[in-house]
Structures are given as structure tokens and as C-alpha cells.
Design an enzyme around this catalytic site. Structure first.
Site, short mmCIF file in Angstrom:
data_model
loop_
_atom_site.label_atom_id
_atom_site.label_comp_id
_atom_site.label_asym_id
_atom_site.label_seq_id
_atom_site.Cartn_x
_atom_site.Cartn_y
_atom_site.Cartn_z
CB SER A 1 -0.95 0.02 1.20
OG SER A 1 -0.23 0.14 2.42
CE LYS B 1 -2.74 2.11 4.12
NZ LYS B 1 -2.11 0.92 4.69
#
Length: 233
Positions: free
Chosen positions: A151, A188
Site C-alpha cells: 500500500s 500510512k
């Protein structure tokens, strides 16, 4: 000094410095273009290549954030945010393969699979300890986290990489964070606007994570840099 920069080159160098100081990572070409009003990221790329030719930055091919300030860059900063010592110790660009050090001065726990309900540094989460040279990073990490998934691929954080993390429960907007949502831990980019919290991936194949009011959310740490143990080909 023998190196001369144009006003625009100095502006871009300052922008890179500010991004490294504020978030720990250099900006992307698109972010430089947007900030300085360029029509495309290609214009930013042209200026970056000129700075690289002058020896004040190094570029890593194929990495959106593959920009590294050199020691020569410190001569162009009029304040103390980045001095030669700090430039020397800034993290390697995230996509640059780096051999894990065999010997070091700091013994860091390696966190592999995170057991639900246990703190990050609980014995249940620690696979082993690795010796790391603390001079690799702007701050001394508290632990290494084994990355799972892709990701964050577009800033060079790949599956199996070891992310050096500073333990903290606060982070600035835009920093790469290790966050816990309920019993799940993820890496993230933090985007917080008022009470709205988003965790942004760096891969268009993934959707942002929007933290809802009924979820148990916490910051576990901020990323300082990366160690990649894959041998150079």
C-alpha cells in the site's frame, strides 16, 4: 562557495529541506510542481536534475520521493534546521536498496506480526533483535517494523522491508505513521483535518482509510527511514 544556484533552484532546495524537516521525507515531483505553480511535474524534474548536476541533491531513479540532500546542500541553508551533520544522517531515500547492517550501536526489536490486543513492544510481537547504526537516521529509532503489503509502494516502502520507527502517540500532518485501528496496525500517511482523520496509501490500487468515531484509533509511532535487506543485483 563555488556552486551557484538560480533563485528557482534555491527555492526548490528550500522546499526539499522543509519537507525533510517537517515530515521526514522529501517531496514528490507533483508536490513540488503544485507548491511552486508549475504546469507539470516534468518542470520540477528538470530543476531537480539541474540540482543533481550541481551536487546538492542525489536522485534515485524510479522513486517518486527518491531525493536526497547531499552535504554540499548544507552550504545553501541560512538557518540551523539542516546542518552538515543532519544532512549526513538523513534517512536513505525509501526506494534505495540498503543492506541491513551486521553490526551497530543500537539493538532494536523487530516487530513482525502484531498480535491483537498487545502493545507494539510486547514480547508476543517481537521476532528478534537487530543491531543498527543509529547514524543512519535523524533520530534513534525505538523499533523496526516488518512491512506487509504494497500500500506504500510508490514511496518505495515494499513488502518485507524493515521500517525504522520512533515510538510516539503524536504526529504532524503528512508524516508517515504506524497507526492502530482497533486491533489492526497499518503504515500510512497521516491526513488530519480537524476531527476528520484519514490514513492515506501511497499506491493508487488502495483506498484511503477513514477513521470513524466508533473506532479505537491511536498513533503508535512515526517512520524515520527504511532498511532493506534484499541484496543488490
Amino acid at each position: 562557495m563555488s556552486i551557484k544556484l538560480t533563485d528557482r533552484q534555491q527555492q526548490i532546495l528550500d522546499l526539499i529541506r522543509e519537507a525533510v524537516v517537517n515530515t521526514g521525507f522529501p517531496p514528490t515531483r507533483a508536490e513540488i510542481a503544485q507548491t511552486l505553480g508549475f504546469k507539470s511535474a516534468n518542470a520540477a524534474e528538470d530543476h531537480l536534475r539541474a540540482l543533481a548536476r550541481k551536487g546538492v541533491i542525489e536522485l534515485t531513479a524510479g522513486a517518486s520521493r527518491g531525493i536526497r540532500l547531499t552535504e554540499a546542500a548544507a552550504d545553501f541553508f541560512g538557518d540551523t534546521d539542516i546542518n552538515p551533520e543532519r544532512v549526513r544522517s538523513q534517512p536513505t531515500p525509501l526506494s534505495a536498496p540498503t543492506a541491513a547492517p551486521g553490526m551497530g550501536q543500537v539493538l532494536l526489536p523487530l516487530i513482525g506480526r502484531v498480535a491483537a490486543g498487545f502493545p507494539m513492544l510486547a514480547t508476543e510481537n517481537i521476532e528478534r533483535e537487530i543491531q543498527v547504526d543509529p547514524n543512519m537516521f535523524t533520530q534513534t529509532p525505538d523499533y523496526l517494523l516488518k512491512v506487509k503489503g504494497l500500500s506504500m509502494r510508490d514511496i518505495g516502502i515494499l513488502d518485507g522491508d524493515l521500517l525504522a520507527v520512533k515510538k510516539t502517540n503524536v504526529a504532524r500532518n503528512g508524516q508517515i505513521v504506524v497507526a492502530r485501528i482497533d486491533d489492526e496496525v497499518t503504515v500510512k500517511r497521516l491526513n488530519q483535518q480537524g476531527s476528520r482523520i484519514e490514513l492515506l496509501p501511497e499506491n493508487t490500487d488502495f483506498e484511503p482509510i477513514i477513521v470513524t468515531a466508533d473506532q479505537d484509533f491511536s498513533i503508535e509511532g512515526i517512520a524515520l527511514g527504511l532498511i532493506r535487506s534484499t541484496p543488490l543485483q
